[in-house]
Design an enzyme around this catalytic site. Structure first.
Site, PDB file in Angstrom:
ATOM      1  N   ASP A   1      -8.440  -1.186   4.682  1.00  0.00           N
ATOM      2  CA  ASP A   1      -7.003  -1.275   4.452  1.00  0.00           C
ATOM      3  C   ASP A   1      -6.948  -3.127   4.596  1.00  0.00           C
ATOM      4  O   ASP A   1      -7.332  -3.766   5.657  1.00  0.00           O
ATOM      5  CB  ASP A   1      -6.400  -0.846   5.916  1.00  0.00           C
ATOM      6  CG  ASP A   1      -5.017  -1.255   6.045  1.00  0.00           C
ATOM      7  OD1 ASP A   1      -4.517  -1.936   5.181  1.00  0.00           O
ATOM      8  OD2 ASP A   1      -4.363  -0.804   7.351  1.00  0.00           O
TER       9      ASP A   1
ATOM     10  N   ALA B   1      -5.007  -5.690   3.720  1.00  0.00           N
ATOM     11  CA  ALA B   1      -3.869  -6.790   3.890  1.00  0.00           C
ATOM     12  C   ALA B   1      -4.230  -8.143   3.837  1.00  0.00           C
ATOM     13  O   ALA B   1      -3.979  -9.149   3.195  1.00  0.00           O
ATOM     14  CB  ALA B   1      -2.582  -6.538   4.553  1.00  0.00           C
TER      15      ALA B   1
ATOM     16  N   LYS C   1       0.810 -10.017   2.132  1.00  0.00           N
ATOM     17  CA  LYS C   1       0.017 -10.775   3.070  1.00  0.00           C
ATOM     18  C   LYS C   1      -0.819 -11.726   2.359  1.00  0.00           C
ATOM     19  O   LYS C   1      -0.133 -12.758   1.999  1.00  0.00           O
ATOM     20  CB  LYS C   1      -0.885  -9.843   3.829  1.00  0.00           C
ATOM     21  CG  LYS C   1      -0.240  -8.430   4.726  1.00  0.00           C
ATOM     22  CD  LYS C   1       1.144  -8.538   5.214  1.00  0.00           C
ATOM     23  CE  LYS C   1       1.513  -7.393   6.060  1.00  0.00           C
ATOM     24  NZ  LYS C   1       1.042  -6.125   5.947  1.00  0.00           N
TER      25      LYS C   1
ATOM     26  N   PHE D   1      -3.291   0.378  11.884  1.00  0.00           N
ATOM     27  CA  PHE D   1      -2.097  -0.241  11.556  1.00  0.00           C
ATOM     28  C   PHE D   1      -0.987   0.927  11.662  1.00  0.00           C
ATOM     29  O   PHE D   1      -1.252   2.151  11.364  1.00  0.00           O
ATOM     30  CB  PHE D   1      -1.999  -0.786  10.335  1.00  0.00           C
ATOM     31  CG  PHE D   1      -0.644  -1.634  10.181  1.00  0.00           C
ATOM     32  CD1 PHE D   1      -0.436  -2.642  10.965  1.00  0.00           C
ATOM     33  CD2 PHE D   1       0.227  -1.546   9.269  1.00  0.00           C
ATOM     34  CE1 PHE D   1       0.813  -3.421  10.863  1.00  0.00           C
ATOM     35  CE2 PHE D   1       1.583  -1.888   9.115  1.00  0.00           C
ATOM     36  CZ  PHE D   1       1.807  -3.175   9.789  1.00  0.00           C
ATOM     37  N   ASP D   2       0.247   0.369  12.126  1.00  0.00           N
ATOM     38  CA  ASP D   2       1.382   1.652  12.487  1.00  0.00           C
ATOM     39  C   ASP D   2       1.733   2.531  11.379  1.00  0.00           C
ATOM     40  O   ASP D   2       1.748   3.610  11.569  1.00  0.00           O
ATOM     41  CB  ASP D   2       2.299   0.894  13.161  1.00  0.00           C
ATOM     42  CG  ASP D   2       3.114  -0.058  12.382  1.00  0.00           C
ATOM     43  OD1 ASP D   2       2.716  -0.598  11.451  1.00  0.00           O
ATOM     44  OD2 ASP D   2       4.307  -0.363  12.710  1.00  0.00           O
TER      45      ASP D   2
ATOM     46  N   TYR E   1       7.687  -1.603 -20.074  1.00  0.00           N
ATOM     47  CA  TYR E   1       7.687  -0.062 -19.176  1.00  0.00           C
ATOM     48  C   TYR E   1       5.988   0.198 -19.121  1.00  0.00           C
ATOM     49  O   TYR E   1       5.684   0.534 -17.789  1.00  0.00           O
ATOM     50  CB  TYR E   1       8.228   1.048 -19.522  1.00  0.00           C
ATOM     51  CG  TYR E   1       8.244   2.210 -18.701  1.00  0.00           C
ATOM     52  CD1 TYR E   1       9.343   2.320 -17.853  1.00  0.00           C
ATOM     53  CD2 TYR E   1       7.341   3.194 -18.668  1.00  0.00           C
ATOM     54  CE1 TYR E   1       9.499   3.366 -17.031  1.00  0.00           C
ATOM     55  CE2 TYR E   1       7.568   4.164 -17.870  1.00  0.00           C
ATOM     56  CZ  TYR E   1       8.613   4.426 -17.050  1.00  0.00           C
ATOM     57  OH  TYR E   1       8.443   5.333 -16.065  1.00  0.00           O
TER      58      TYR E   1
ATOM     59  N   HIS F   1       9.974   1.682  16.639  1.00  0.00           N
ATOM     60  CA  HIS F   1      10.300   0.370  16.938  1.00  0.00           C
ATOM     61  C   HIS F   1      11.210  -0.342  15.969  1.00  0.00           C
ATOM     62  O   HIS F   1      11.878  -1.145  16.344  1.00  0.00           O
ATOM     63  CB  HIS F   1       9.077  -0.546  17.305  1.00  0.00           C
ATOM     64  CG  HIS F   1       8.173  -0.812  15.945  1.00  0.00           C
ATOM     65  ND1 HIS F   1       7.391   0.090  15.133  1.00  0.00           N
ATOM     66  CD2 HIS F   1       7.948  -1.833  15.258  1.00  0.00           C
ATOM     67  CE1 HIS F   1       6.936  -0.381  14.189  1.00  0.00           C
ATOM     68  NE2 HIS F   1       7.240  -1.596  14.120  1.00  0.00           N
TER      69      HIS F   1
HETATM   70  C1  LIG Z   1       1.172  -4.950   6.402  1.00  0.00           C
HETATM   71  C2  LIG Z   1       0.170  -3.961   6.504  1.00  0.00           C
HETATM   72  C3  LIG Z   1       0.172  -2.561   6.099  1.00  0.00           C
HETATM   73  C4  LIG Z   1       1.517  -1.965   5.403  1.00  0.00           C
HETATM   74  O1  LIG Z   1       1.775  -2.869   4.387  1.00  0.00           O
HETATM   75  P1  LIG Z   1       3.502  -2.961   4.097  1.00  0.00           P
HETATM   76  O2  LIG Z   1       3.444  -3.832   2.653  1.00  0.00           O
HETATM   77  O3  LIG Z   1       4.135  -3.762   5.062  1.00  0.00           O
HETATM   78  O4  LIG Z   1       3.861  -1.729   3.544  1.00  0.00           O
HETATM   79  C5  LIG Z   1      -0.811  -1.740   6.297  1.00  0.00           C
HETATM   80  N1  LIG Z   1      -1.968  -2.097   6.802  1.00  0.00           N
HETATM   81  C6  LIG Z   1      -2.117  -3.500   7.570  1.00  0.00           C
HETATM   82  C7  LIG Z   1      -3.246  -3.833   7.777  1.00  0.00           C
HETATM   83  C8  LIG Z   1      -1.016  -4.302   7.276  1.00  0.00           C
HETATM   84  O5  LIG Z   1      -1.105  -5.248   7.944  1.00  0.00           O
END
Ligand SMILES: *Cc1c(COP(=O)(O)O)cnc(C)c1O
Length: 458
Positions: A215, A217, A258, A124-125, A72, A450
């Protein structure tokens, strides 16, 4: 003869995928309310919905799964992840989270307040969702070239410095928790940000005393593009470039699904201990104790290994070559695609592909549906449905780009699959009867609609 490109890996395990008939797919997509998220994966032959968590882990990652430590607190897997983040990305502080949006939720809970503004390159969304959910505003400062699919620019993820400076001038720094730089920029088509732009944004941030969060990913793909497109970086290793990129940030959120090539996971990494401490409270509240934050030990171990593999040149070259192979094939068939191609996906310009469908009938969604019916390929709409309604007026927002994204999972499909996809798209493009009716919404959620929207054919 020059030897052609070949992947530096071989396949040790395979998974069957099912073909289906045209009639079956017509029935299934109707049952799914013309929303590709509602399809069963068994109804899909080639799944290009996302490259998120859909990649193939390596034998070394799988062996890390076996030796993961499920304690843990203070698990050795946590320390493996901590070391990888320190050595590869250069951050002292980190918090594991179950995925990227969870990292956003935790970090933004600690930093973003009502009426704040968060400037950045096309957010990003989920990032935008987490900003707007807190009644703050995301301000898009991406260069204009990003919104014209036919213009070539090597770094279409770049920030327009004068747009950014206007925001920094207009709002007091207390209202700007940070600038967010998305590398690569997913929503503008997997487009990279140059090291020069990163440096310039960092200078502006310093001038106005505002922080920068990446951000991240697809940070490794971003580093690959810097290496091949920015002359002074051509002899640097990916790991050197990655280290340098993050020097200009105060922290990062990461979807490890990613470029860390795992099926689930994420994290926040930070330089500042105070923000770390504030965010840690929310991490415990929402994710789990700070040494696992929603991840199993085995997943943290595989993630640490994935960060190392994902920042190797050979891994990135194989991946991006495959995406470019598909892109070039489509171009040869005269399909309108966004250029330069993104790192993780090919984006079809749906307004040009389906010129007879007006924006109120969602051309990109219409095209994604047609492509599924044609060949069992699942792409995703990056357009007006994804853009959601304006939070204040509740009117539909129509972004400049209406795209169908074909995201390529890492190390998953072969060149034959790419050929199949290209021919399927060509067949839709060459249809004798032009597609001149789109879709309409019959049910939708108030935010991030979406994923669950229900549609009907017009
Ligand atoms: C995928 C992504 C996210 C969100 O990550 P999740 O693992 O899907 O929650 C945030 N920003 C970017 C640029 C992404 O490609």
């Amino acid at each position: 003869m020059k030897l052609p490109f070949a992947e530096s890996y071989k396949i040790k395990m395979v998974e069957s995928i099912k073909k289906s008939t045209y009639e079956e797919r017509q029935k299934w997509i109707k049952e799914a309310n013309y929303n590709l998220f509602n399809l069963k994966s068994s109804q899909v032959f080639i799944d290009l919905l996302t490259d998120s968590g859909t990649g193939a882990m390596s034998d070394k990652q799988w062996s890390e799964m076996m030796i993961g430590d499920e304690s843990y607190a203070g698990a050795s897997s946590y320390y493996k992840m901590k070391d990888a983040i320190k050595n590869i990305l250069g951050f002292d502080y980190f918090l594991p989270t179950h995925q990227g949006r969870a990292a956003e939720n935790v970090l933004f809970s600690a930093t973003v307040n009502e009426d704040d503004v968060v400037p950045g390159n096309t957010h990003f969304d989920t990032t935008k969702g987490h900003i707007e959910f807190r009644k703050a505003t995301a301000i898009d400062c991406t260069i204009d070239e990003a919104f014209d699919t036919s213009v070539f620019h090597p770094f279409k993820g770049n920030i327009d410095l004068s747009k950014l400076e206007n925001v920094l001038k207009q709002y007091p720094k207390e209202k700007i928790p940070f600038i967010i730089l998305t590398i690569t920029c997913n929503s503008s088509g997997g487009q990279p940000v140059s090291m020069k732009n990163i440096k310039d944004v960092s200078k502006l941030a310093k001038k106005y005393d505002v922080k920068i969060i990446f951000d991240s990913a697809r940070f490794a793909e971003n580093a690959y593009f810097i290496k091949i497109r920015e002359e002074e970086y051509k002899d640097k290793s990916i790991k050197e470039i990655v280290k340098e990129m993050f020097l200009y940030s105060d922290g990062m959120t990461m979807s490890s699904k990613k470029d860390a090539i795992v099926n689930m996971g994420g994290f926040i990494a930070l330089r500042d201990e105070d923000i770390f401490k504030k965010a840690a409270v929310f991490n415990i509240l929402y994710e789990g104790f700070i040494t696992y934050g929603g991840m199993s030990g085995r997943d943290m171990s595989a993630l640490a290994q994935g960060l190392d593999e994902g920042t190797e040149f050979d891994t990135l070259e194989a991946r991006i070559n495959q995406v470019y192979y598909l892109g070039n094939k489509l171009k040869k068939y005269n399909i309108p695609v966004q250029e330069p191609f993104g790192g993780h996906a090919i984006f079809i310009d749906a307004k040009k592909f389906l010129p007879n469908i007006n924006k109120e009938e969602f051309p990109a969604q219409t095209l994604a549906v047609e492509l599924y019916i044609e060949a069992g390929i699942r792409g995703v709409e990056i357009g007006a449905i994804m853009a959601d309604r304006d939070p204040i007026t509740r009117e539909n927002r129509y972004p400049e780009l209406e795209l169908v994204r074909l995201a390529i999972p890492r190390r998953t499909y072969t060149k034959n699959h790419m050929d199949y996809i290209a021919v399927a798209i060509k067949n839709v493009f060459d249809r004798k009867d032009p597609i001149n009716k789109g879709v309409k919404i019959v049910d939708e959620a108030p935010i991030l609609r979406h994923f669950t929207v229900k549609l009907e054919r017009i």
